[in-house]
Design an enzyme around this catalytic site. Structure first.
Site, PDB file in Angstrom:
ATOM      1  N   ASP A 145      53.799  59.313  71.319  1.00 21.71           N
ATOM      2  CA  ASP A 145      54.194  60.008  72.548  1.00 21.71           C
ATOM      3  C   ASP A 145      53.902  59.079  73.727  1.00 21.71           C
ATOM      4  O   ASP A 145      52.821  58.507  73.831  1.00 21.71           O
ATOM      5  CB  ASP A 145      53.408  61.320  72.688  1.00 21.71           C
ATOM      6  N   HIS A 180      54.193  67.717  67.369  1.00 17.00           N
ATOM      7  CA  HIS A 180      53.151  66.896  67.984  1.00 17.00           C
ATOM      8  C   HIS A 180      51.972  66.804  67.017  1.00 17.00           C
ATOM      9  O   HIS A 180      51.480  67.841  66.536  1.00 17.00           O
ATOM     10  CB  HIS A 180      52.615  67.552  69.262  1.00 17.00           C
ATOM     11  N   HIS A 193      60.657  68.647  67.284  1.00 13.92           N
ATOM     12  CA  HIS A 193      59.600  67.659  67.045  1.00 13.92           C
ATOM     13  C   HIS A 193      58.264  68.347  66.863  1.00 13.92           C
ATOM     14  O   HIS A 193      58.016  69.416  67.419  1.00 13.92           O
ATOM     15  CB  HIS A 193      59.523  66.633  68.185  1.00 13.92           C
TER      16      HIS A 193
HETATM   17  P1  5GP Z   1      57.960  69.128  74.495  1.00 12.69           P
HETATM   18  O1  5GP Z   1      59.469  69.049  74.407  1.00 12.69           O
HETATM   19  O2  5GP Z   1      57.326  69.315  73.131  1.00 12.69           O
HETATM   20  O3  5GP Z   1      57.518  70.195  75.466  1.00 12.69           O
HETATM   21  O4  5GP Z   1      57.415  67.753  75.081  1.00 12.69           O
HETATM   22  C1  5GP Z   1      58.075  66.547  74.803  1.00 12.69           C
HETATM   23  C2  5GP Z   1      57.075  65.434  74.570  1.00 12.69           C
HETATM   24  O5  5GP Z   1      57.812  64.233  74.385  1.00 12.69           O
HETATM   25  C3  5GP Z   1      56.072  65.174  75.716  1.00 12.69           C
HETATM   26  O6  5GP Z   1      54.748  65.118  75.191  1.00 12.69           O
HETATM   27  C4  5GP Z   1      56.519  63.820  76.291  1.00 12.69           C
HETATM   28  O7  5GP Z   1      55.430  63.034  76.725  1.00 12.69           O
HETATM   29  C5  5GP Z   1      57.249  63.174  75.129  1.00 12.69           C
HETATM   30  N1  5GP Z   1      58.361  62.334  75.539  1.00 12.69           N
HETATM   31  C6  5GP Z   1      59.342  62.668  76.394  1.00 12.69           C
HETATM   32  N2  5GP Z   1      60.228  61.662  76.539  1.00 12.69           N
HETATM   33  C7  5GP Z   1      59.764  60.654  75.753  1.00 12.69           C
HETATM   34  C8  5GP Z   1      60.253  59.335  75.495  1.00 12.69           C
HETATM   35  O8  5GP Z   1      61.268  58.887  76.005  1.00 12.69           O
HETATM   36  N3  5GP Z   1      59.538  58.583  74.630  1.00 12.69           N
HETATM   37  C9  5GP Z   1      58.400  59.049  74.031  1.00 12.69           C
HETATM   38  N4  5GP Z   1      57.761  58.232  73.189  1.00 12.69           N
HETATM   39  N5  5GP Z   1      57.908  60.291  74.260  1.00 12.69           N
HETATM   40  C10 5GP Z   1      58.591  61.081  75.116  1.00 12.69           C
END
Ligand code: 5GP
Length: 131
Positions: A29, A95, A93
């Site tokens: 992340d 975590h 996804h």
């Molecule tokens: P969620 O959709 O589960 O609420 O959060 C998305 C997660 O993806 C967040 O923890 C954010 O930091 C991570 N994230 C968002 N965009 C990117 C990216 O372009 N690259 C990476 N490696 N992580 C990402």
């Protein structure tokens, strides 16, 4: 249009890759809760995790298990926590978050800061720790 995570899995957008096979991709992340925070995605593009078909979803957790065991070998922690939110990126996804306390998996806390070299080294170490 492809999701940002599909572009990452395809190598069109850079990431700190931890592992991949023909169906799944794991990467650090970019805004980690703690050092060692990894995301596991299916390459199949589905927004909501509970719309993923049964077999893909079940096998995704087995894939994530191998990654979690590898993170444990590299990052000192009590165990690996699992969270699913999906509020930001519309591509299913999981975590994986190394836990030493409950607060480590709070999505409201300030994120950990790693340099590009630290991200690269960490991804390499976790990758090499996969059995
Ligand atoms: P969620 O959709 O589960 O609420 O959060 C998305 C997660 O993806 C967040 O923890 C954010 O930091 C991570 N994230 C968002 N965009 C990117 C990216 O372009 N690259 C990476 N490696 N992580 C990402």
């Amino acid at each position: 249009m492809a999701t940002i995570f599909s572009k990452i899995a395809a190598g069109e957008i850079p990431s700190y890759k931890v592992a991949e096979d023909n169906r799944y991709f794991a990467f650090l992340d970019i805004n980690p809760l703690v050092k060692g925070h990894v995301l596991v995605i299916p390459k199949q593009e589905v927004d909501y995790i509970f719309d993923v078909d049964d077999k893909t979803l079940a096998d995704m957790m087995v894939f994530a298990k191998r990654i979690a065991k590898a993170i444990e070998r590299v990052v000192p922690c009590k165990r690996i926590g699992v969270a699913v939110l999906g509020l930001e990126v519309p591509h299913a996804h999981i975590h994986l978050v190394p836990l030493n306390s409950e607060a480590d998996i709070s999505f409201q806390k300030p994120r950990a800061k790693l340099s590009p070299d630290e991200f690269s080294e960490l991804a390499k170490q976790i990758s090499e720790a996969i059995v």
